[in-house]
Design an enzyme around this catalytic site. Structure first.
Site, PDB file in Angstrom:
ATOM      1  N   ARG A 174      -4.038  -0.482   8.524  1.00 18.67           N
ATOM      2  CA  ARG A 174      -3.243  -0.522   7.474  1.00 18.67           C
ATOM      3  C   ARG A 174      -1.716  -0.394   7.705  1.00 18.67           C
ATOM      4  O   ARG A 174      -1.110  -0.045   6.788  1.00 18.67           O
ATOM      5  CB  ARG A 174      -3.417   0.389   6.118  1.00 18.67           C
ATOM      6  CG  ARG A 174      -4.915   0.172   5.888  1.00 18.67           C
ATOM      7  CD  ARG A 174      -5.493  -1.249   5.125  1.00 18.67           C
ATOM      8  NE  ARG A 174      -6.827  -0.978   4.607  1.00 18.67           N
ATOM      9  CZ  ARG A 174      -7.657  -1.701   5.499  1.00 18.67           C
ATOM     10  NH1 ARG A 174      -7.450  -2.279   6.416  1.00 18.67           N
ATOM     11  NH2 ARG A 174      -8.870  -1.807   5.138  1.00 18.67           N
ATOM     12  N   SER A 224      -9.072   0.781  -3.111  1.00 20.98           N
ATOM     13  CA  SER A 224      -9.069   2.182  -2.368  1.00 20.98           C
ATOM     14  C   SER A 224      -7.625   2.852  -2.591  1.00 20.98           C
ATOM     15  O   SER A 224      -6.744   2.208  -1.959  1.00 20.98           O
ATOM     16  CB  SER A 224      -9.598   2.169  -1.057  1.00 20.98           C
ATOM     17  OG  SER A 224     -10.730   1.589  -0.963  1.00 20.98           O
ATOM     18  N   GLU A 294      -2.950   5.136   0.019  1.00 26.09           N
ATOM     19  CA  GLU A 294      -2.922   3.829   0.757  1.00 26.09           C
ATOM     20  C   GLU A 294      -1.524   2.916  -0.102  1.00 26.09           C
ATOM     21  O   GLU A 294      -1.074   2.294   0.497  1.00 26.09           O
ATOM     22  CB  GLU A 294      -4.132   3.287   1.003  1.00 26.09           C
ATOM     23  CG  GLU A 294      -4.170   1.673   1.556  1.00 26.09           C
ATOM     24  CD  GLU A 294      -5.411   1.068   1.853  1.00 26.09           C
ATOM     25  OE1 GLU A 294      -6.212   1.968   2.184  1.00 26.09           O
ATOM     26  OE2 GLU A 294      -5.569  -0.119   1.276  1.00 26.09           O
TER      27      GLU A 294
HETATM   28  C1  FAD Z   1     -10.105  -4.530  -6.537  1.00 28.03           C
HETATM   29  C2  FAD Z   1      -9.460  -4.415  -5.195  1.00 28.03           C
HETATM   30  C3  FAD Z   1      -9.829  -4.422  -3.856  1.00 28.03           C
HETATM   31  C4  FAD Z   1      -9.367  -4.185  -2.894  1.00 28.03           C
HETATM   32  N1  FAD Z   1     -10.044  -4.501  -1.526  1.00 28.03           N
HETATM   33  C5  FAD Z   1      -9.382  -4.263  -0.289  1.00 28.03           C
HETATM   34  C6  FAD Z   1     -10.001  -4.347   0.758  1.00 28.03           C
HETATM   35  O1  FAD Z   1     -11.090  -4.599   0.956  1.00 28.03           O
HETATM   36  N2  FAD Z   1      -9.023  -4.191   1.946  1.00 28.03           N
HETATM   37  C7  FAD Z   1      -7.710  -4.011   1.955  1.00 28.03           C
HETATM   38  O2  FAD Z   1      -7.287  -3.766   3.062  1.00 28.03           O
HETATM   39  N3  FAD Z   1      -7.209  -3.997   0.817  1.00 28.03           N
HETATM   40  C8  FAD Z   1      -7.901  -4.219  -0.343  1.00 28.03           C
HETATM   41  N4  FAD Z   1      -7.161  -3.854  -1.479  1.00 28.03           N
HETATM   42  C9  FAD Z   1      -5.675  -3.632  -1.629  1.00 28.03           C
HETATM   43  C10 FAD Z   1      -4.786  -4.702  -1.573  1.00 28.03           C
HETATM   44  O3  FAD Z   1      -5.586  -6.065  -2.191  1.00 28.03           O
HETATM   45  C11 FAD Z   1      -4.438  -5.143  -0.063  1.00 28.03           C
HETATM   46  O4  FAD Z   1      -3.673  -3.994   0.312  1.00 28.03           O
HETATM   47  C12 FAD Z   1      -3.341  -6.556  -0.110  1.00 28.03           C
HETATM   48  O5  FAD Z   1      -3.119  -7.038   1.148  1.00 28.03           O
HETATM   49  C13 FAD Z   1      -2.265  -6.371  -0.827  1.00 28.03           C
HETATM   50  O6  FAD Z   1      -1.308  -7.635  -0.967  1.00 28.03           O
HETATM   51  P1  FAD Z   1      -0.624  -7.700  -2.212  1.00 28.03           P
HETATM   52  O7  FAD Z   1       0.038  -9.287  -1.802  1.00 28.03           O
HETATM   53  O8  FAD Z   1      -1.034  -7.703  -3.512  1.00 28.03           O
HETATM   54  O9  FAD Z   1       0.712  -6.737  -1.708  1.00 28.03           O
HETATM   55  P2  FAD Z   1       1.527  -5.896  -2.950  1.00 28.03           P
HETATM   56  O10 FAD Z   1       0.631  -5.115  -3.537  1.00 28.03           O
HETATM   57  O11 FAD Z   1       2.451  -6.793  -3.890  1.00 28.03           O
HETATM   58  O12 FAD Z   1       2.553  -5.199  -1.825  1.00 28.03           O
HETATM   59  C14 FAD Z   1       2.068  -4.305  -1.039  1.00 28.03           C
HETATM   60  C15 FAD Z   1       3.066  -3.969  -0.077  1.00 28.03           C
HETATM   61  O13 FAD Z   1       3.363  -4.624   0.828  1.00 28.03           O
HETATM   62  C16 FAD Z   1       4.814  -5.209   0.531  1.00 28.03           C
HETATM   63  N5  FAD Z   1       4.826  -6.520   0.572  1.00 28.03           N
HETATM   64  C17 FAD Z   1       4.143  -7.342  -0.013  1.00 28.03           C
HETATM   65  N6  FAD Z   1       4.363  -8.635   0.629  1.00 28.03           N
HETATM   66  C18 FAD Z   1       5.267  -8.611   1.521  1.00 28.03           C
HETATM   67  C19 FAD Z   1       5.755  -9.744   2.155  1.00 28.03           C
HETATM   68  N7  FAD Z   1       5.639 -10.947   2.273  1.00 28.03           N
HETATM   69  N8  FAD Z   1       6.689  -9.284   2.987  1.00 28.03           N
HETATM   70  C20 FAD Z   1       7.199  -7.810   3.074  1.00 28.03           C
HETATM   71  N9  FAD Z   1       6.456  -7.038   2.509  1.00 28.03           N
HETATM   72  C21 FAD Z   1       5.664  -7.234   1.521  1.00 28.03           C
HETATM   73  C22 FAD Z   1       5.200  -4.483  -0.749  1.00 28.03           C
HETATM   74  O14 FAD Z   1       6.618  -4.251  -0.719  1.00 28.03           O
HETATM   75  C23 FAD Z   1       4.245  -3.306  -0.718  1.00 28.03           C
HETATM   76  O15 FAD Z   1       5.064  -2.250  -0.004  1.00 28.03           O
HETATM   77  C24 FAD Z   1      -7.958  -4.058  -2.771  1.00 28.03           C
HETATM   78  C25 FAD Z   1      -7.194  -4.154  -3.981  1.00 28.03           C
HETATM   79  C26 FAD Z   1      -8.040  -4.252  -5.180  1.00 28.03           C
HETATM   80  C27 FAD Z   1      -7.261  -4.183  -6.473  1.00 28.03           C
END
Ligand code: FAD
Length: 301
Positions: A174, A224, A294
């Protein structure tokens, strides 16, 4: 001075520039106050220009993908939220896919499936964007983004558009170069392999069924809450601390998966943050393990 820079941004982005936007619409927790400004550039060039303008201003700015790993404070965001969701292009060259940062993982996985390309199935159930996956090294069921990503294109604070080989990104659990820098990921390249479409589809279905069996997907959450502590499982520690079903306000430790906090009943971000703190305190008291969050807090508290 500040007004001028926002004016320039508004002129540049037109209808992709918004004021006073409720962030609960842009987070999977469905909590959080309003952002003063919310922009959603539709091209890499427009995003790069926006970042350059913002970096030269006194305005704080924050990057957001699908908001599936963040909490936005109830007081909202003083400054500008930059959404990557306008960057939606997917191109294929043989077994290589180049995917815009704003594409939802499931859409990218579906594109790969339709092209009979294997390797991306695990991303299908992670409800973030490709940018979020490339930043956080999202992973599930024994696979991580770093296993398939080959190149990342990003924008620096100065608005320069650069490329980096994934092997140089320092991917860990992560974490990556991008979790420790101000760069904005705008697209990522994936090296996949030929695979029978039916097999991809069956594997994707199996992974998503496993998720539905184990995770409280019918409630808003951010997945998580805590990282996996060395030698332990966060969910097991929380369950063994007797915290399943524990509530603060509308936030609850999921009965189905103790590693998840769910928005059970009109929770505020404060409810969630207070519950996180409570879980950390109780687990530390019982097991001497400090759970590391996380999910990230966007903006300042
Ligand atoms: C039901 C559920 C299940 C999940 N299961 C998993 C799993 O199995 N494995 C897992 O790893 N995660 C899981 N997650 C967490 C999440 O989906 C991941 O961490 C995902 O990669 C976050 O992506 P996002 O686009 O939503 O990022 P955001 O939540 O919008 O941002 C997360 C972070 O990344 C930064 N960021 C986002 N996009 C960019 C970009 N393009 N450039 C620079 N910085 C950026 C943001 O500033 C922030 O700090 C889960 C979440 C939910 C709700």
């Amino acid at each position: 001075m500040i007004k001028d820079e926002l004016k320039i941004l508004e002129e540049l982005l037109g209808e992709d520039y918004h004021e006073n936007i409720p962030m609960k619409r842009h987070t999977t927790f469905k909590t959080g106050g309003n952002a003063d400004i919310f922009i959603c550039p539709q091209t890499t060039e427009a995003l790069a220009e926006s970042i350059k303008i913002l970096s030269g201003s006194d305005y704080a700015f924050y990057i957001i993908g699908n908001g599936s790993n963040i909490i936005v404070p109830d007081s909202g965001i003083r400054g500008v939220v930059v959404s990557t969701k306008g960057l939606r292009e997917i191109t294929q060259n043989g077994n290589t896919l180049t995917v815009g940062a704003g594409v939802i993982n499931a859409e990218a996985a579906r594109f790969a499936e339709n092209a009979s390309l294997g390797g991306m199935e695990f991303l299908s159930g992670i409800p973030g964007t490709i940018g979020g996956a490339a930043v956080m090294n999202a992973g599930a069921y024994g696979h991580e983004t770093k296993d398939i990503i080959t190149k990342v294109t990003y924008v620096t604070k100065k608005g320069e558009i650069k490329e980096i080989a994934a092997s140089e990104v320092g991917y860990g659990y992560r974490t990556s170069l991008f979790t420790k820098s101000d760069h904005v990921v705008v697209s990522a390249e994936f090296g996949l392999y030929e695979k029978d479409k039916e097999e991809i589809s069956a594997y994707t279905k199996d992974l998503n069924q496993r998720r539905r069996d184990k995770q409280p997907l019918n409630y808003p959450s951010a997945g998580s809450v805590f990282k996996r502590p060395e030698g332990y499982f966060a969910g097991k520690l929380i369950e063994d601390s007797g915290l399943k079903g524990y509530r603060i306000g509308g936030a609850m430790v999921s009965e189905k998966h103790a590693g998840f906090i769910i928005n059970y009943d009109n929770a505020t971000s404060d409810d969630i943050l207070n519950l996180i703190k409570h879980v950390q305190d109780v687990v530390y008291e019982k097991f001497g393990v400090m759970l590391e969050r996380e999910i990230k807090i966007l903006g300042s508290m």
